[in-house]
Design an enzyme around this catalytic site. Sequence first.
Site, PDB file in Angstrom:
ATOM      1  N   HIS A  53       0.811  -1.220   0.000  1.00  0.00           N
ATOM      2  CA  HIS A  53       0.000   0.000   0.000  1.00  0.00           C
ATOM      3  C   HIS A  53       0.849   1.276   0.000  1.00  0.00           C
ATOM      4  O   HIS A  53       0.332   2.379  -0.228  1.00  0.00           O
ATOM      5  CB  HIS A  53      -0.939   0.001   1.204  1.00  0.00           C
ATOM      6  CG  HIS A  53      -2.282   0.598   0.918  1.00  0.00           C
ATOM      7  ND1 HIS A  53      -2.483   1.536  -0.071  1.00  0.00           N
ATOM      8  CD2 HIS A  53      -3.491   0.408   1.496  1.00  0.00           C
ATOM      9  CE1 HIS A  53      -3.753   1.895  -0.091  1.00  0.00           C
ATOM     10  NE2 HIS A  53      -4.392   1.231   0.845  1.00  0.00           N
ATOM     11  N   ASP A  58      -2.115   2.208  -4.672  1.00  0.00           N
ATOM     12  CA  ASP A  58      -3.365   2.586  -4.017  1.00  0.00           C
ATOM     13  C   ASP A  58      -4.456   1.581  -4.355  1.00  0.00           C
ATOM     14  O   ASP A  58      -4.399   0.909  -5.396  1.00  0.00           O
ATOM     15  CB  ASP A  58      -3.808   3.981  -4.462  1.00  0.00           C
ATOM     16  CG  ASP A  58      -2.904   5.072  -3.906  1.00  0.00           C
ATOM     17  OD1 ASP A  58      -2.299   4.846  -2.845  1.00  0.00           O
ATOM     18  OD2 ASP A  58      -2.810   6.141  -4.548  1.00  0.00           O
TER      19      ASP A  58
END
Length: 218
Positions: free
Chosen positions: A191, A195
């Site tokens: 992450h 995204d």
Amino acid sequence: MVMSKAVSPHAFSVVEVDYANVDRTRSAVKESWKSGEGFSLTYLPFIARAVVDALADFPHVNSSIDGDNLVVHGYIDLGIAVDLDYQGLLVPVVRSADAKRLRAIAREINDLATRARGRKLSPDEIQGGTFTLSNNGSAGALICMPIINQPQVAILAVGSITKQPAVVTQPDGTDAVGIRVKGMLSMSYDHRVVDGADADRFLADVRTTLENFPETAT
């Protein structure tokens, strides 16, 4: 694997794929393919080819972390996780997968998997991948959340592909229940780099390619 979980904040996305077009293509060529190539045409090369096409449009998914730097690769070396019959796994690499079409990828996956199970791979053949595929569906798993293969930033797991009842739209626009060939694709991603929206778009791109796969593509 412990280091990967500690270093990368893992996030996950899942999509369901209708493999009807892929299934029709496989059915149309399976006899001639097995006769000519010497091995069966599975779903995995279709998925690998769709993933490679999508990676070209989402280069950050095809990247690696080097210390504090993000390295976005200008090539795609596709790792294929191979189970070694309860003795761990290896991830041999299809080099320059972006330069290969379905038949070439299928040949290489079959060759690498066969030699992996026979412990006949060289060290160079299991190093340096930029993205990894894990075919967990071959063992019956519906969905798997795999651990990222460091220093890569994403890994995609293929769930089992089965016939399922589903709502289908008839030519006259009405809905009916029919039998479809479906399966899940799940992706774990770092992450810090990828995204959720980009991961979802990437998976949607893979799904669109598979659901519209032309019969002449082999």
